[in-house]
Design a protein around this motif. Sequence first.
Motif, PDB file in Angstrom:
ATOM      1  N   ARG A 233     -10.551   2.551   7.427  1.00  0.00           N
ATOM      2  CA  ARG A 233     -10.685   1.307   8.184  1.00  0.00           C
ATOM      3  C   ARG A 233     -10.907   1.598   9.663  1.00  0.00           C
ATOM      4  NH1 ARG A 233     -12.676  -1.275   6.422  1.00  0.00           N
ATOM      5  NH2 ARG A 233     -11.964  -3.362   6.897  1.00  0.00           N
TER       6      ARG A 233
ATOM      7  N   ARG B  87      -8.822  -3.651   3.146  1.00  0.00           N
ATOM      8  CA  ARG B  87      -9.767  -2.690   2.562  1.00  0.00           C
ATOM      9  C   ARG B  87     -11.192  -3.143   2.849  1.00  0.00           C
ATOM     10  NH1 ARG B  87      -5.268  -2.599  -0.261  1.00  0.00           N
ATOM     11  NH2 ARG B  87      -5.738  -4.650  -1.084  1.00  0.00           N
TER      12      ARG B  87
ATOM     13  N   ASP C   4       3.554  -0.442  -3.747  1.00  0.00           N
ATOM     14  CA  ASP C   4       2.134  -0.248  -3.417  1.00  0.00           C
ATOM     15  C   ASP C   4       1.884   1.251  -3.322  1.00  0.00           C
ATOM     16  OD1 ASP C   4       1.833  -2.962  -2.970  1.00  0.00           O
ATOM     17  OD2 ASP C   4       1.852  -2.804  -0.791  1.00  0.00           O
TER      18      ASP C   4
ATOM     19  N   PHE D 186      -3.298   4.585   7.988  1.00  0.00           N
ATOM     20  CA  PHE D 186      -4.360   4.011   7.153  1.00  0.00           C
ATOM     21  C   PHE D 186      -4.571   2.531   7.433  1.00  0.00           C
ATOM     22  CE2 PHE D 186      -0.299   4.071   4.805  1.00  0.00           C
ATOM     23  CZ  PHE D 186      -0.098   2.702   4.621  1.00  0.00           C
TER      24      PHE D 186
ATOM     25  N   TYR E  63      -7.889   4.788  -1.352  1.00  0.00           N
ATOM     26  CA  TYR E  63      -7.911   4.778   0.108  1.00  0.00           C
ATOM     27  C   TYR E  63      -9.269   4.298   0.620  1.00  0.00           C
ATOM     28  CZ  TYR E  63      -8.385   6.354   4.873  1.00  0.00           C
ATOM     29  OH  TYR E  63      -8.649   6.385   6.210  1.00  0.00           O
TER      30      TYR E  63
HETATM   31  N1  5AD Z   1      -6.892   1.713   2.042  1.00  0.00           N
HETATM   32  C1  5AD Z   1      -6.344   1.383   0.851  1.00  0.00           C
HETATM   33  N2  5AD Z   1      -5.235   0.636   0.734  1.00  0.00           N
HETATM   34  C2  5AD Z   1      -4.648   0.185   1.863  1.00  0.00           C
HETATM   35  N3  5AD Z   1      -3.554  -0.557   2.063  1.00  0.00           N
HETATM   36  C3  5AD Z   1      -3.408  -0.740   3.394  1.00  0.00           C
HETATM   37  N4  5AD Z   1      -4.396  -0.127   4.072  1.00  0.00           N
HETATM   38  C4  5AD Z   1      -5.180   0.478   3.137  1.00  0.00           C
HETATM   39  C5  5AD Z   1      -6.345   1.272   3.199  1.00  0.00           C
HETATM   40  N5  5AD Z   1      -6.895   1.609   4.377  1.00  0.00           N
HETATM   41  C6  5AD Z   1      -2.676  -0.996   0.985  1.00  0.00           C
HETATM   42  C7  5AD Z   1      -1.248  -0.478   1.192  1.00  0.00           C
HETATM   43  C8  5AD Z   1      -0.513  -1.703   1.615  1.00  0.00           C
HETATM   44  C9  5AD Z   1      -1.245  -2.785   0.856  1.00  0.00           C
HETATM   45  C10 5AD Z   1      -1.056  -4.157   1.388  1.00  0.00           C
HETATM   46  O1  5AD Z   1      -2.594  -2.405   0.977  1.00  0.00           O
HETATM   47  O2  5AD Z   1      -0.763   0.014  -0.037  1.00  0.00           O
HETATM   48  O3  5AD Z   1       0.864  -1.655   1.305  1.00  0.00           O
END
Ligand code: 5AD
Length: 433
Positions: free
Chosen positions: A334, A51, A298, A155, A331
């Motif tokens: 990235r 993140r 998650d 994501f 979210y």
């Molecule tokens: N934004 C938010 N959460 C994310 N995760 C992975 N990429 C993102 C993102 N871009 C979360 C997912 C993953 C955990 C390790 O981090 O839920 O399973």
Amino acid sequence: MKKLFIETLGCAMNMRDSEHMIAELNREESYELTHSLGEADLILINTCSVREKPVAKLFSEIGVFAKSKKEGAKIGVCGCTASHLGEEIIKRAPVVDFVLGARNVSKINEVIGKKHAVEISIEFDESAYAFADYRTNPFRSMVNISIGCDKQCTFCIVPATRGDEISIPSELIVQEIHKSVAQGAREVMLLGQNVNNYGRRFSASQESCDFTQLLQKISEIEGLERIRFTSPHPLHMDDRFLEEFASNRKICKQIHIPLQSGSSRVLQEMKRGYTKEWFLNRCAKVRALAPEAVISTDIIVGFPGESDADFEETMDVLEKVRFEQLFSFKYSPRPQTAAAEYSDQIDSEAASLRLARLQARHTEILDEIMDAQAGRVHSVFFDELKDNGRCAGRSDDGKLVFVEGSEELLGTIKRVRITKSSRSALDGVVLEG
Ligand code: 5AD
Ligand code: SF4
């Protein structure tokens, strides 16, 4: 002896990478770990880039570290943000001596001597590298079973930081677990981005072995009592694997099944490869085969295009599965990911409200689960001594349990009757015999 300050952010793979770096450093020169920045000869920041927030914090942290460090001490930035930003880290913070990617940790002794070295290739193959030995907790070992990730979840930045998925040869895994058991470990945590995809690709030819077969091989290791793993992918949870999970006495009855979203439409946009129905079906199968199993997950809220109705589907899965542990995130777009380019990004305030609602409901569920614990008997593996005359351990299903006790409990598995519960831990008394 030189002193090492190491900060580890992110997931269990990063924790293991930190252990690997400590081990490799000690091959060349003895290092003692320190919590004091001012004392350290070497400062390592093992970063996470999943993140945006922790990445943004990195540069202010480097500034603080640079001010507090002693003359001549080196600073290294390692891990996923190192892989992702590479050279840019040194451009923005020239005080950083070297940058070492998440897939290059075996090169720590090479970069340490080269000013401004950057080693971040995601093609580099460490899958059969024989790392030196270091374990934070001698009773519980972490062992990688694969590196990288072949999924393309829209994501996720991890494929860009950890590269293609390569499985570690099963003989090496078994050997490493044997070694840790000989040194006192009774529990192993198998690590990979996608553990139940194990065996799809090895870097050299080897006899075929999938995750279920690997679990079977590992459970034959004498002296090893408990097997955990993280994380499996819901898509690859076939019946054979779940039957092994349920019936194998050594496999702890705790399973992390990352949902990400309860909406089949959003799951498709995320390219997760399964639907809400498949996910619910897999959880129902776990519960049918192993009613005592704890399921954690998650969840991401506010993925581009997530409507109120989509979010209600996520709430519905929470109601149906009643996850014991929930890791939930807003979210975060990235770089180098497909979803960051989607035009229908969600308003941040709206996503925060959804996150708060999800977490509040989960807290109620968790309280109900934990309130029902008093009087239950768990088998607890004790692995940590606390300052206040208490000993901490984990139940088979992953709950943190405290009892009155001292050293003699360490490394043992005891039956414990629960006397008190809170949201995050249980208190209990050891039952004799
Ligand atoms: N934004 C938010 N959460 C994310 N995760 C992975 N990429 C993102 C993102 N871009 C979360 C997912 C993953 C955990 C390790 O981090 O839920 O399973
Ligand atoms: Fe963070 Fe993912 Fe890298 Fe782990 S693999 S450190 S969670 S970005």
